[in-house]
Design a protein around this motif. Structure first.
Motif, PDB file in Angstrom:
ATOM      1  N   ILE A  99     -12.597  65.732  65.944  1.00 28.61           N
ATOM      2  CA  ILE A  99     -12.493  65.175  64.584  1.00 28.61           C
ATOM      3  C   ILE A  99     -11.876  66.184  63.614  1.00 28.61           C
ATOM      4  O   ILE A  99     -10.867  65.882  62.969  1.00 28.61           O
ATOM      5  N   PRO A 100     -12.454  67.407  63.466  1.00 28.48           N
ATOM      6  CA  PRO A 100     -11.797  68.360  62.555  1.00 28.48           C
ATOM      7  C   PRO A 100     -10.398  68.754  63.011  1.00 28.48           C
ATOM      8  O   PRO A 100      -9.522  68.997  62.175  1.00 28.48           O
ATOM      9  N   ALA A 101     -10.157  68.797  64.331  1.00 28.75           N
ATOM     10  CA  ALA A 101      -8.818  69.142  64.817  1.00 28.75           C
ATOM     11  C   ALA A 101      -7.801  68.088  64.400  1.00 28.75           C
ATOM     12  O   ALA A 101      -6.699  68.420  63.944  1.00 28.75           O
ATOM     13  N   THR A 102      -8.171  66.814  64.527  1.00 24.40           N
ATOM     14  CA  THR A 102      -7.256  65.728  64.173  1.00 24.40           C
ATOM     15  C   THR A 102      -7.020  65.681  62.666  1.00 24.40           C
ATOM     16  O   THR A 102      -5.887  65.501  62.211  1.00 24.40           O
ATOM     17  N   SER A 429      -2.952  59.364  64.622  1.00 22.76           N
ATOM     18  CA  SER A 429      -3.446  60.303  65.633  1.00 22.76           C
ATOM     19  C   SER A 429      -4.758  59.828  66.247  1.00 22.76           C
ATOM     20  O   SER A 429      -4.926  59.800  67.477  1.00 22.76           O
ATOM     21  N   TRP A 430      -5.673  59.419  65.402  1.00 24.13           N
ATOM     22  CA  TRP A 430      -7.004  59.000  65.868  1.00 24.13           C
ATOM     23  C   TRP A 430      -6.919  57.713  66.685  1.00 24.13           C
ATOM     24  O   TRP A 430      -7.585  57.576  67.725  1.00 24.13           O
ATOM     25  N   THR A 431      -6.103  56.773  66.232  1.00 25.62           N
ATOM     26  CA  THR A 431      -5.954  55.508  66.950  1.00 25.62           C
ATOM     27  C   THR A 431      -5.343  55.736  68.329  1.00 25.62           C
ATOM     28  O   THR A 431      -5.761  55.123  69.312  1.00 25.62           O
ATOM     29  N   TRP A 432      -4.354  56.615  68.391  1.00 27.17           N
ATOM     30  CA  TRP A 432      -3.728  56.898  69.683  1.00 27.17           C
ATOM     31  C   TRP A 432      -4.737  57.519  70.652  1.00 27.17           C
ATOM     32  O   TRP A 432      -4.805  57.141  71.822  1.00 27.17           O
ATOM     33  N   MET A 601      -7.251  48.838  69.668  1.00 23.37           N
ATOM     34  CA  MET A 601      -6.297  48.560  70.732  1.00 23.37           C
ATOM     35  C   MET A 601      -5.072  47.805  70.209  1.00 23.37           C
ATOM     36  O   MET A 601      -3.957  48.011  70.696  1.00 23.37           O
ATOM     37  N   ARG A 602      -5.277  46.921  69.230  1.00 26.58           N
ATOM     38  CA  ARG A 602      -4.146  46.209  68.636  1.00 26.58           C
ATOM     39  C   ARG A 602      -3.176  47.210  67.989  1.00 26.58           C
ATOM     40  O   ARG A 602      -1.962  47.139  68.178  1.00 26.58           O
ATOM     41  N   PHE A 603      -3.736  48.132  67.213  1.00 28.45           N
ATOM     42  CA  PHE A 603      -2.895  49.115  66.533  1.00 28.45           C
ATOM     43  C   PHE A 603      -2.297  50.091  67.544  1.00 28.45           C
ATOM     44  O   PHE A 603      -1.144  50.520  67.418  1.00 28.45           O
ATOM     45  N   ASN A 604      -3.078  50.442  68.573  1.00 27.93           N
ATOM     46  CA  ASN A 604      -2.588  51.334  69.614  1.00 27.93           C
ATOM     47  C   ASN A 604      -1.383  50.719  70.323  1.00 27.93           C
ATOM     48  O   ASN A 604      -0.386  51.394  70.582  1.00 27.93           O
TER      49      ASN A 604
END
Length: 648
Positions: A99-102, A429-432, A601-604
């Motif tokens: 989380i902090p890295a992203t 980034s998080w979604t991927w 998953m839709r956004f991914n």
């Protein structure tokens, strides 16, 4: 396979010069705008000037010197630095560090969009002193266009000049400041932290002043990010010179500001005001070169950041080019376009550096906070005293949260752009990352050894046309005795694929930057072979090249025979053909997912449209690749009730 050994950058004159050119562009150009931001539209007073100088000195000391140069530089990952290198060091210690890295990576990329137009504008606007009616916007736009266009050709040929130019820049800062200090040496008393405490506790606009002060250290993160290019010793020694030059210039500006006590800036720029009139054009020219170098450093840093994020599965796979033979120099076309469009948006929205400064600084404050969190985990991993970790955390959370609070009021004046930009990058980034995690959780694996016999029989079944001599699949399975059910489906059911040898390749990204090694497992001697590649997060996954090298090693060791089994080909010792099969897993039924996972998953899937296909992402030779679409095997299937009707 050939290992990428970490080379320790020894202390040297060349190393120090390279450090000046690569690392200090952002923090080195801060004298252009720091005191302009601290003073703003406030009445110039002795307390404000001395307090501002004291805040700048102790910010550079506490944040840049102690936190980054002394402490954080020790968190090197085989000589490499940066927030993703730090994350790679601690991710196995605590999974939540993603989380902090992203967040930190997204904020750092947002900073890479805002810094170029802001820094170049601040330098070019010095022309307004001599030509009050000049429009600097077209000049800034032309410079930025040139910077972004040249990226695709590589910057090695101009990069060699960065060090000498920045040495001239810092020396100029020191000389200009020293001339004024010589006349009023008492200005150095601002080192006393009491002045900082006094202005922050007494001034009614102390938080706004804090926001301006923070701009003096915005480039501190680059000291850590570029650790691998320069080495710890060169950074530490060069920083001593850089900090001295910066402070001499700040003190020189302070002397000039004290001469303006009781007045307002009214558009004057303290940095250019301390220059002799005859030197102004030279000063603007050197400042512009320094701003260009600062912009180039941020752009190159963004390319490196994205390439690491791709390898760590924190960003969609994108095309990455290597425009020169210089180690570590990369060019990411999609990110270059995003940065350029972002810079155009910044110019269109804010137009002048005075307006841009409201959007500047907020993102890097967030990155610094995230780095502090990760450094705490790193110190714990290294078994540093619990009390020292607590002391580090308390001191820097207080300092950085104070700076964050000082920057928050800027949101309504332009900081909203930074928040919006950073949030968008974080969501991508998080979604991927989450989409890949969900996909992997839904993949069915089967025991490869249980299918070894049928694969062996298939290989020798002459009633089935041979699909390829050597058939190669990429697998996500971390275990040598497991394989995706979809791969078995592809070999046996979709179209029986007879081959002399079945190869299964697995690529894992290590927490080290330049690992490059492989391990071979013979599931069925001469028939079924698995190769596990372990690649560092800064190694390009050129599987076509790496696999060929591994096969050559195996042939030399007589562990495998790749000569074609066809009679004529075998007679003349001709190598059999290799065929890669890449499986694209499609989701046909989203109803089995929870609402949150369904949205992810839709956004991914939307992001996957813009990412590089798997075969290109792994550097496979397209002439030897077949791509197949297979359904993603979903573990959670709804119970279906079905009744057969019989005719009476």
């Amino acid at each position: 396979m050939e290992q990428h050994k970490h080379q320790e950058h020894k202390l040297s004159g060349a190393g120090l010069l390279i450090s000046l050119g690569i690392i200090y562009g952002d923090i080195g150009t801060s004298p252009l705008y720091v005191f302009k931001s601290i003073i703003g539209d406030r009445l110039i007073t002795e307390d404000l000037v001395l307090g501002g100088l004291s805040c700048v000195f102790w910010t550079l000391t506490l944040l840049t010197t102690i936190k980054y140069v002394i402490i954080t530089l020790r968190a090197d990952n085989k000589g490499e630095g940066g927030i993703f290198s730090l994350y790679s060091l601690v991710k196995n210690k605590a999974k939540w560090t993603i989380i902090p890295a992203t967040i930190g990576g997204a904020a750092l990329l947002a900073d890479g969009i805002i810094t170029p137009p802001f820094t170049v504008s601040a330098a070019i606007e010095g022309l307004a002193i001599r030509y009050p009616d000049i429009s600097t916007l077209p000049i800034v736009l032309a410079i930025l266009m040139a910077i972004f266009i040249i990226q695709q050709f590589g910057t090695n040929f101009i990069g060699k000049a960065f060090g000498p130019v920045m040495w001239v820049w810092f020396t100029m800062l020191a000389v200009l400041g020293s001339v004024h200090i010589a006349a009023h040496p008492e200005i150095i008393k601002s080192i006393n932290p009491w002045y900082a405490y006094h202005i922050l506790s007494e001034h009614p606009q102390s938080f706004a002043i804090v926001g301006g002060v923070f701009l003096c250290t915005t480039g501190a993160e680059a000291l850590y990010s570029d650790l691998g290019h320069c080495g710890r010793a060169n950074i530490r020694i060069s920083w001593m010179y850089v900090k001295l030059c910066l402070m001499l210039n700040y003190w020189g500006q302070g002397v000039w500001l004290l001469s303006q006590t009781g007045h307002y800036l009214d558009g004057k720029v303290p940095f250019y005001s301390i220059m002799p009139e005859w030197f102004l054009f030279y000063g603007i020219a050197i400042a512009t070169l320094a701003a260009i170098i600062a912009s180039q450093a941020l752009i190159s840093g963004s390319f490196t950041l994205i390439s690491e994020a791709v390898r760590l599965n924190l960003w969609p796979k994108v095309k990455i080019n290597y425009p020169s033979l210089q180690k570590g120099q990369i060019y990411v076309p999609s990110i270059n376009l995003i940065l350029f469009l972002g810079c155009l948006a910044v110019l269109a929205l804010f137009q002048t550096s005075e307006h841009m400064e409201h959007a500047y600084g907020l993102s890097i404050t967030i990155t610094m906070l995230m780095t502090t969190i990760l450094v705490c985990v790193f110190l714990k991993k290294r078994h540093v005293s619990f009390y020292l970790i607590v002391l580090f955390a308390v001191v820097y959370f207080i300092v950085e949260l104070t700076f964050l609070a000082g920057n928050l009021p800027r949101i309504t004046h332009g900081g909203w752009f930074t928040v919006l930009l950073g949030s968008l990058l974080f969501v991508i980034s998080w979604t991927w990352y989450q989409g890949r995690r969900i996909r992997n959780s839904q993949v069915n694996f089967v025991d490869l050894e249980k299918h070894a016999e049928i694969l062996k029989d298939l290989s020798e079944d002459n009633s089935i046309p041979k699909f390829a001599s050597q058939l190669v699949y990429l697998t996500n399975s971390h275990f040598k005795n497991e394989i995706e059910q979809s791969i078995i489906y592809s070999i046996l059911q979709k179209q029986p694929k007879r081959a002399d040898v079945y190869w299964f390749l697995h690529v894992s990204v290590t927490g080290e930057p330049y690992t490059s090694e492989y391990k071979v497992t013979h599931i069925e001697k001469g028939k079924i072979i698995r190769i596990d590649f372990r690649l560092g997060f800064r190694i390009a996954p050129a599987i076509n090249v790496l696999f060929r090298k591994a096969v050559e090693d195996l042939v030399s060791a007589k562990e495998v025979d790749i000569v074609s089994r066809y009679t004529t080909m075998k007679k003349y010792g001709i190598t059999g053909d290799f065929k890669f099969i890449v499986l694209e897993k499609d989701i046909s039924d989203y109803s089995v997912f929870s609402l949150k996972d369904r949205l992810l998953m839709r956004f991914n899937n939307f992001l996957r449209r813009f990412s590089v296909p798997i075969d290109k992402g792994f550097g496979l030779d397209m002439s030897f690749v077949n791509t197949e679409k297979v359904p993603l095997a979903v573990n959670r299937r709804p119970n279906v009730s079905l009744t057969r009707m019989i005719d009476s």
